[in-house]
Design a protein around this motif. Structure first.
Motif, PDB file in Angstrom:
ATOM      1  N   LEU A 471       0.831  -1.210   0.000  1.00 16.98           N
ATOM      2  CA  LEU A 471       0.000   0.000   0.000  1.00 16.98           C
ATOM      3  C   LEU A 471       0.862   1.254   0.000  1.00 16.98           C
ATOM      4  N   LYS A 472       1.866   1.273   0.846  1.00 18.38           N
ATOM      5  CA  LYS A 472       2.736   2.451   0.936  1.00 18.38           C
ATOM      6  C   LYS A 472       3.415   2.725  -0.395  1.00 18.38           C
ATOM      7  N   ASN A 473       3.931   1.707  -1.036  1.00 21.53           N
ATOM      8  CA  ASN A 473       4.635   1.914  -2.291  1.00 21.53           C
ATOM      9  C   ASN A 473       3.685   2.271  -3.435  1.00 21.53           C
ATOM     10  N   THR A 474       2.464   1.759  -3.383  1.00 20.85           N
ATOM     11  CA  THR A 474       1.474   2.160  -4.376  1.00 20.85           C
ATOM     12  C   THR A 474       1.180   3.648  -4.274  1.00 20.85           C
ATOM     13  N   LEU A 475       1.012   4.137  -3.043  1.00 17.95           N
ATOM     14  CA  LEU A 475       0.750   5.562  -2.845  1.00 17.95           C
ATOM     15  C   LEU A 475       1.952   6.401  -3.241  1.00 17.95           C
ATOM     16  N   LEU A 476       3.152   5.933  -2.931  1.00 14.67           N
ATOM     17  CA  LEU A 476       4.352   6.672  -3.329  1.00 14.67           C
ATOM     18  C   LEU A 476       4.478   6.735  -4.849  1.00 14.67           C
ATOM     19  N   ASP A 477       4.169   5.631  -5.522  1.00 16.03           N
ATOM     20  CA  ASP A 477       4.212   5.636  -6.981  1.00 16.03           C
ATOM     21  C   ASP A 477       3.184   6.617  -7.542  1.00 16.03           C
ATOM     22  N   HIS A 478       2.021   6.643  -6.918  1.00 11.35           N
ATOM     23  CA  HIS A 478       0.974   7.564  -7.369  1.00 11.35           C
ATOM     24  C   HIS A 478       1.434   9.011  -7.225  1.00 11.35           C
ATOM     25  N   HIS A 480       4.539  10.150  -7.168  1.00 16.80           N
ATOM     26  CA  HIS A 480       5.612  10.423  -8.127  1.00 16.80           C
ATOM     27  C   HIS A 480       5.044  10.554  -9.542  1.00 16.80           C
ATOM     28  N   ASN A 481       4.070   9.710  -9.890  1.00 15.77           N
ATOM     29  CA  ASN A 481       3.468   9.831 -11.224  1.00 15.77           C
ATOM     30  C   ASN A 481       2.743  11.152 -11.379  1.00 15.77           C
ATOM     31  N   PHE A 482       2.080  11.578 -10.307  1.00 13.24           N
ATOM     32  CA  PHE A 482       1.384  12.865 -10.331  1.00 13.24           C
ATOM     33  C   PHE A 482       2.372  14.002 -10.539  1.00 13.24           C
ATOM     34  N   GLN A 483       3.505  13.942  -9.822  1.00 12.49           N
ATOM     35  CA  GLN A 483       4.521  14.998  -9.975  1.00 12.49           C
ATOM     36  C   GLN A 483       5.119  14.994 -11.391  1.00 12.49           C
ATOM     37  N   ASP A 484       5.326  13.794 -11.949  1.00 13.11           N
ATOM     38  CA  ASP A 484       5.916  13.711 -13.279  1.00 13.11           C
ATOM     39  C   ASP A 484       4.991  14.256 -14.344  1.00 13.11           C
ATOM     40  N   ASN A 485       3.662  14.201 -14.101  1.00 10.56           N
ATOM     41  CA  ASN A 485       2.689  14.624 -15.103  1.00 10.56           C
ATOM     42  C   ASN A 485       2.266  16.079 -14.957  1.00 10.56           C
ATOM     43  N   LYS A 486       2.822  16.765 -13.978  1.00 11.41           N
ATOM     44  CA  LYS A 486       2.449  18.173 -13.772  1.00 11.41           C
ATOM     45  C   LYS A 486       2.997  19.049 -14.913  1.00 11.41           C
TER      46      LYS A 486
END
Length: 486
Positions: A471-478, A480-486
């Motif tokens: 769960l923790k790593n799923t949220l961290l990936d989310h 990071h993906n959000f930051q990459d798509n900004k």
């Protein structure tokens, strides 16, 4: 400090956020965790304390007319919000690890599940109580370990105020001290109070011998004489021996008697005094020592062969002088959605130590079945269950290649968090302080010796369960993906 009404013992931003939630009609339930990031003084463990006072605080949580009048006078709060506060009380749930339990970094010591305004207002007071008492309790356990027992807390006059001195004494006794000099703490918490006399007692008489005789007449069954007012070995100890001989001649055999050293080279003086007392036939006389002691100095005195049988520890214990703050924090872990489901939340930071563990969690302690010692702690999601008859793989949440395989039947499991409040009602009965002390002693016995040493101790593993790690790593990936798509 009257913990039955500490409602305004809070930071202002808790109240301004509450008003913001109120004005935005935000009432959903949330989950907050209390945890700490590192053990004090480089130790390998801490001890949680203060839960009884948290219970008193939450039970008394309400805004009086005077409280509301004061808030109105700040010109920061609107009347509809102040009117809401008139009937405010806690309606949520609290889970906590019982006082006197060995605890480790990152694991929730206490969990609040409540409507967001209720969960927000309790943050500061809970941290204030838990942080202080856990700090002093942990310090006391280290001091008692170094001494091998027989430690009295007597730091009231050096504590940072009456409350710190009184609740600190409570925590110190939980950590293993045999008593306190603080009479108010003795009355409030039904703990032993102990003490002798000061140098002023000696100086108020014409002679040291006269002072000793008068004290012995007053307290023949508890005759501990302070021998370093003038000259420890040439005057103090010989006069103490003379008084002990006089008591013996009268047929009085004190239950407790001996001398106290409060200055000078404690190792040298105690060894010399021991020889003098033994030669005079007082082999059962104790030698007590004080004088700015802490666990490191006590350990050194043992190494030097000091003949000290009891210890009075003041300033360095009651202030935890080498580490004056515990560092507990209160972090949001989940928010309820419209369906009544808790959506996990995570705080992200470039400092890896500040990345939180998301979701509704609990803590399992894994013990070696043969020795009863702690193998590891496992932070898990609240709906997880573990059967010690089943094999279990645990792993370091950062260095994931570090793994330990536990065979079924080789370990036992204990869940640490217990319900304290349900729907705003207390469902937990706090034990007496001396009972908590006994429990804490049994807890300390579950640590390996290598984890109790004062310098460079062996850390105890605190792992994440596989579902929580995922769960923790799923949220961290989310994130990071959000930051990459900004």
């Amino acid at each position: 400090m009257n913990t039955s009404h500490l409602t305004l013992l809070t930071d202002l931003y808790e109240l301004t956020m509450m008003q913001g939630y109120f004005k935005n009609n935000t009432h959903e339930k949330v989950i907050f965790d209390v945890f700490f990031r590192s053990n004090p003084e480089g130790a390998a463990y801490s001890i949680t304390a203060g839960l009884a006072q948290v219970i008193e605080y939450v039970n008394g949580l309400h805004f009086t007319a005077d409280d509301i009048a004061y808030l109105r006078s700040t010109n920061l709060f609107q009347e509809d919000f102040l009117d809401y506060l008139k009937d405010f009380h806690f309606t949520g749930d609290i889970y906590a690890i019982p006082e006197g339990t060995i605890v480790f970094p990152k694991e929730p010591l206490l969990k609040v599940i409540a409507p967001i305004m209720e969960a927000q207002i309790v943050e500061t007071a809970i941290l204030n109580i838990i942080n202080h008492q856990s700090l002093i309790c942990t310090k006391a356990a280290r001091v008692v370990y170094a001494a091998g027992g027989g430690v009295m807390e007597f730091g009231l006059r050096r504590a940072q105020g009456p409350d710190a001195g009184t609740y600190g004494a409570r925590a110190a006794v939980i950590g293993g001290c045999v008593g306190t000099s603080n009479v108010l703490a003795g009355q409030m918490f039904d703990i032993p109070v102990k003490g002798t006399h000061a140098h002023s007692w000696i100086m108020s008489f014409k002679t040291e011998l006269e002072a000793f005789r008068n004290y012995a007449n007053l307290y023949p069954d508890n005759c501990l004489l302070l021998v370093d007012t003038y000259d420890t070995l040439k005057s103090g100890v010989p006069h103490a021996i003379q008084v002990f001989d006089e008591l013996k001649a009268k047929g009085i055999q004190p239950k407790l008697y001996g001398i106290r050293l409060d200055s000078g080279d404690l190792a040298y003086l105690s060894k010399k005094a021991r020889k003098m007392l033994d030669a005079a036939g007082h082999k059962d006389a104790i030698i007590s020592a004080s004088s700015d002691l802490d666990e490191y100095l006590i350990d050194s005195l043992h190494t030097q062969g000091a003949q000290i049988t009891s210890w009075g520890v003041g300033t360095n214990l009651i202030t935890s002088k080498n580490c004056p703050a515990f560092g507990g924090v209160y972090k949001l872990a989940a928010v309820e959605n419209e369906k009544g489901e808790f959506i996990p939340k995570i705080k992200v930071s470039e400092n890896i130590e500040k990345v939180t563990n998301p979701g509704d969690k609990t803590v399992f302690r894994l013990y070696d079945k043969e020795t009863g010692k702690i193998k590891a702690d496992l932070i898990a999601l609240a709906d997880e269950h573990y059967d010690s008859q089943q094999p279990l793989m645990i792993f370091d949440p950062i260095s994931t290649w570090k793994k330990t395989w536990l065979d079924g039947g080789s370990y036992t499991v204990r869940e640490l968090l217990v319900p304290v409040f349900k729907d705003g009602q207390c469902v937990y009965t706090s034990p007496a302080v001396m009972d908590i002390r006994d429990y804490c002693s049994s807890e300390l016995a579950t640590l390996w010796d290598e984890s109790r040493r004062l310098v460079n101790p062996q850390e105890v593993y605190v792992d994440l369960s596989q579902p929580l790690w995922d769960l923790k790593n799923t949220l961290l990936d989310h994130v990071h993906n959000f930051q990459d798509n900004k």
